[in-house]
Write an enzyme that holds these catalytic residues in place. Structure first.
Site, PDB file in Angstrom:
ATOM      1  N   ASP A  91       0.760  -1.159  -0.023  1.00 40.32           N
ATOM      2  CA  ASP A  91      -0.086  -0.173  -0.149  1.00 40.32           C
ATOM      3  C   ASP A  91       0.933   1.198   0.080  1.00 40.32           C
ATOM      4  O   ASP A  91       2.055   1.057   0.376  1.00 40.32           O
ATOM      5  CB  ASP A  91      -1.078   0.100   1.024  1.00 40.32           C
ATOM      6  N   GLU A 155      -0.076  -1.443   5.855  1.00 40.76           N
ATOM      7  CA  GLU A 155       1.289  -0.688   6.799  1.00 40.76           C
ATOM      8  C   GLU A 155       1.162   0.751   6.829  1.00 40.76           C
ATOM      9  O   GLU A 155       1.401   1.093   7.860  1.00 40.76           O
ATOM     10  CB  GLU A 155       2.685  -1.327   6.124  1.00 40.76           C
TER      11      GLU A 155
END
Length: 455
Positions: A91, A155
């Site tokens: 991400d 994350e």
């Protein structure tokens, strides 16, 4: 450019073109990128496992068998036992195209530089790992140890859909892993006068995201009110924002300051690391390299969001604020006691999200191997310890007993502002840095070199 370097550039560009923006609160979709990674790993002869924690929130895990060493358990003298986890997240943080010179999800390559969101944080590092897997498959070589590759979701928020979920639901995928390597660290820091430092992360501050709540007496905006919740919150937020946290030097930061000073030929005054100097004086002695430790010489708490009221002529009975707190290893109790004092009697606080601080041993074979791999690529440079001011997925993997380090090597040209690339506009990375990263990681993972005198 070598084939592995070209692969890394291609994989990184492809991943950048897959929009995996994480807006927080569950608003993200990493699955297309996870599918891409799984496909490339399968092409390298691996058997990747794609695991979806929620619709669209996907993670990929794969294992590569190591070459082994003579002796019990496949590990020779001086070489780490157990498997090694290499992890990176899929991400990225949001990017507004209007603010960029190129579209943030274009993956454009211009004049030897790859542009786009994730070029540094951290689709570049993901691409290097995939390129290495492909190179090993072509050459028939293997890493010295068993390697577990993990490409995670979420994350950039709380890791609830990514590393945390994997650790809680599928710990068997990481069986045998004694250490973990993730972001960040091992990037070129140009400290002036031709001096090049490479900070390897062995610590990171803990996450302490706070919710502050002030309560008072609701009433008409035109009338006096000595129990105004907005005022109470504002006073507390002002105290927190203005507070100067005391210097607290954990072993990693102390070692970093000593190494930076030695590299620059600076003699630290007696007692400088034991309270003899304030933070600004201490950092000033280190010159430009003081930036490597500036964010980790103490705890921090920065107000970031406020919310109160619903109409301009109504005093609300409640006001809420949020603070991004970061805590050094060993100083969580001091952090909590200080927040109790700063918020005062009219404001309560709680953790909106909390994650542990980490600190790993500096005197470890894996640290020596990382340092040797860097120095072989850039002779004459200096490797220094490093504590990350923020947090990574290492916090989650540490729960499985792994010792965690940050090592995503990049050989960068002078003038390249590495720190500005993280979550910034016009994020970009030289292709030469990706090429060097492949070489360094390959050397680190496949060539046994141990020297206990690196640090």
């Amino acid at each position: 450019m070598t084939r592995a370097g070209a692969d890394a550039a291609r994989f990184a560009a492809d991943l950048i073109r897959i929009d995996t923006t994480n807006r927080g609160g569950g608003d993200a979709r990493e699955r297309p990128a996870a599918e891409y990674v799984a496909a490339r790993l399968a092409e390298a002869g691996l058997e990747p496992v794609l695991l979806e924690s929620a619709p669209g929130r996907a993670n990929v895990v794969a294992r590569i068998g190591g070459a082994g060493h003579p002796g019990s358990g496949g590990a020779g003298a001086g070489v780490e036992a157990g498997a090694l986890l290499l992890h990176g997240h899929l991400d990225v943080v949001p990017a507004d195209p209007a603010d960029w010179s190129v579209h943030p999800f274009s993956g454009e390559i211009r004049d030897g530089v790859l542009w786009g969101r994730g070029a540094v944080d951290m689709k570049n590092a993901d691409a290097v790992l995939i390129a290495l897997a492909a190179e090993w498959a072509r050459s028939g070589r293997r890493p010295q140890r068993d390697i577990v590759l993990a490409f995670t979701a979420d994350e950039e928020d709380t890791a609830a859909f990514g590393a945390q979920w994997l650790v809680e639901r599928y710990p068997e995928l990481f069986e045998g892993c004694t250490e973990a390597i993730g972001e960040s660290g091992a990037f070129t820091f140009h400290a002036g006068a031709g001096q090049r430092l490479y900070p390897i992360a062995s610590a990171e501050r803990g996450t302490a995201w706070l919710k502050l709540t002030a309560r008072g007496r609701a009433g008409h905006g035109s009338k006096p009110n000595n129990a105004n919740a907005v005022t109470r919150l504002a006073e507390a937020v002002t105290r927190i924002g203005a507070y100067r946290w005391p210097v607290r030097l954990i072993p990693t930061v102390r070692a970093a300051i000593e190494a930076i000073a030695a590299a620059g030929g600076t003699q630290l005054p007696d007692g400088a690391l034991d309270g003899g100097l304030g933070a600004e004086e201490l950092l000033g002695l280190l010159g430009p390299a003081g930036a490597l430790v500036a964010g980790t010489v103490r705890n921090s708490a920065n107000p970031t969001m406020l919310a109160a009221g619903y109409k301009i002529n109504v005093i609300p009975g409640e006001a809420v604020g949020f603070v991004d707190g970061r805590v050094l290893p060993g100083f969580s109790d001091e952090f909590r006691a200080t927040l109790d004092e700063l918020t005062g009697q009219d404001v309560t606080w709680e953790y909106a999200h909390e994650e542990r601080p980490l600190e790993a041993p500096l005197e470890a074979p894996v640290m020596e191997r990382m340092a040797r791999a860097l120095l072989a690529e850039d002779p004459g440079s200096v490797v220094v310890p490093y504590c990350m001011s923020g947090g990574t997925d290492a916090k989650q993997f540490s729960r499985l007993g792994m010792t965690c380090y940050g090592f995503t090597p990049l050989v960068l040209p002078e003038g390249y502002d590495y720190y500005a690339m993280f979550h910034g506009t016009d994020e970009r990375i030289p292709l030469s840095a990706l090429e060097a990263s492949v070489r360094i990681m390959d050397r680190f993972l496949t060539v046994p070199q141990v020297d206990p005198e690196i640090f």
